[in-house]
Design a protein around this motif. Structure first.
Motif, PDB file in Angstrom:
ATOM      1  N   UNK A  21       0.846  -1.379   0.085  1.00 42.69           N
ATOM      2  CA  UNK A  21      -0.087   0.259  -0.056  1.00 42.69           C
ATOM      3  C   UNK A  21       0.958   1.036   0.157  1.00 42.69           C
ATOM      4  N   UNK A  22       0.344   2.380  -0.170  1.00 41.66           N
ATOM      5  CA  UNK A  22       1.061   3.635  -0.203  1.00 41.66           C
ATOM      6  C   UNK A  22       1.685   4.028   1.133  1.00 41.66           C
ATOM      7  N   UNK A  23       1.067   3.203   2.452  1.00 41.22           N
ATOM      8  CA  UNK A  23       1.537   3.400   3.449  1.00 41.22           C
ATOM      9  C   UNK A  23       2.515   2.397   4.137  1.00 41.22           C
ATOM     10  N   UNK A  24       2.967   1.743   3.027  1.00 43.31           N
ATOM     11  CA  UNK A  24       4.122   0.632   3.323  1.00 43.31           C
ATOM     12  C   UNK A  24       5.228   1.049   4.140  1.00 43.31           C
ATOM     13  N   UNK A  25       5.576   0.593   5.208  1.00 40.94           N
ATOM     14  CA  UNK A  25       6.596   1.095   5.763  1.00 40.94           C
ATOM     15  C   UNK A  25       7.686  -0.355   6.062  1.00 40.94           C
ATOM     16  N   UNK A  26       9.051   0.151   5.733  1.00 35.60           N
ATOM     17  CA  UNK A  26       9.950  -1.118   5.813  1.00 35.60           C
ATOM     18  C   UNK A  26      10.914  -0.808   6.831  1.00 35.60           C
ATOM     19  N   UNK A  27      11.379  -1.688   7.881  1.00 32.93           N
ATOM     20  CA  UNK A  27      12.359  -1.499   8.647  1.00 32.93           C
ATOM     21  C   UNK A  27      13.321  -2.782   8.690  1.00 32.93           C
TER      22      UNK A  27
END
Lengths: 230, 230
Positions: free
Chosen positions: B202-208
């Protein structure tokens, strides 16, 4: 800016390509297809066919699967360089893989070789075992369960440990390894809890449930996957 | 003949629905959507939205996820019976699930309850972890490697055994279980080899990447998946 797209085209049914994959296939200038085995080549292209534009340039390339890693990698480097050059010349280039590009695919090597020299984007695809589970109506996992995916060529110890831990096991590429896998399933009394699916999601799909009567000499399609459901 | 379709709509990006899923969504008369959590409800519907016809009847139903199995099953039986009745009245009915319908989905219970009373068909979907691997450019498995998928709520022994056997581990639903998972990864020196992805695709994807500095009190989205790559 031109981009190199790795597109997972799913297990066999053209309708199991994602909407994104189908759109990108239509927009490509050049499509590279792997030609490791004769039937593999025709299957990957046949799945993609409905989405390919008239003007598309198709470059079939042979990816050797030999044991000699060095000569293999040299060949693959040539293909990677050809792709890099195409993208740098402004062409949108695609590479199709059966199933998902990140699950046992030649594509993994390609993007490693290509690195950050050009923009790349990977589009996931439906795996054969997700398609199998759907068509069998059998959940891979529920609640606290777990599942594992292994190749039939994995070490015996690993296969045994995985059979003990997980409720569901997917064993890939079983075609020429029934002599190892069948005795293992028999040992854990799992022959009757195993499904064998060839050519998942295609019109030639065959499903076999319960392997007690199966001979280890049985000729299976290269595209045969095993689902063990404890 | 009317059919009940279980449709996997993938991890979040509407374009990651399959061509088949998108076509069936357009053809449905009635769509059931799960409403277990407020944000789950809106996400599943939002993903499907581009494909829904104007005339579609949407039936949002609450699937209780309570511990009391009996009262849960009674509620689900009511929904199953409602679906059976709709199909028997000639309506094509759909049920959408995030990711794949056969991987940790309420749909598994539904088709069990529906059984063979009506025609059912399940359409596979892209899982969050296939999408994560694609977006990270990291293979889940190559060659002789194996991977496993477990929920963070699995027994500690099982998680440890899986960490030892497999090259890649996918741990689902980690949001409220960092207090268990982080020490386990630390024990095997894997904190730096772990990726945390929320709201994949999604456009809110966050990767750590690398979890050494992560506190076990960290507030994570319910849709957070962990990829451990040894």
């Amino acid at each position: 800016m031109a981009i190199f797209y790795g597109i997972g085209i799913g297990p066999g049914d053209s309708e199991l390509v994602t909407v994104k994959g189908s759109r990108l296939l239509q927009e490509l200038d050049i499509l590279y297809t792997p030609e490791a085995k004769k039937h593999a080549k025709s299957l990957a292209l046949a799945i993609s066919e409905p989405y390919l534009s008239k003007d598309l340039q198709i470059k079939q390339r042979h990816f050797p699967m030999v044991v000699d890693r060095e000569s293999k990698e040299e060949k693959w480097k040539d293909i990677a360089n050809e792709i890099i050059s195409d993208v740098q010349h402004g062409y949108n280039v695609g590479f199709i893989t059966l199933g998902d590009p990140m699950v046992y695919s030649t594509y993994s090597y390609l993007i490693e070789l290509i690195g950050s020299q050009i923009d790349t984007q990977t589009i996931p695809g439906i795996t054969s075992y997700n398609s199998m589970a759907a068509s069998l109506g059998i959940p891979l996992v529920m609640d606290e369960e777990s599942f594992a995916v292994l190749p039939a060529t994995a070490e015996q110890d690993k296969l045994e440990a995985a059979l003990q831990i997980h409720e569901t096991l997917v064993i890939m590429k079983v075609a020429n390894h029934l002599d190892v896998i069948l005795p293992l399933l028999a040992k854990y009394d799992l022959l009757d809890k195993t499904y064998l699916v060839s050519k998942a999601s295609t019109q030639e799909q065959t499903i076999c449930h319960g392997l007690t009567g199966l001979s280890s000499n049985e000729k299976l399609s290269y595209f045969t996957t095993m689902l063990v459901k404890k």
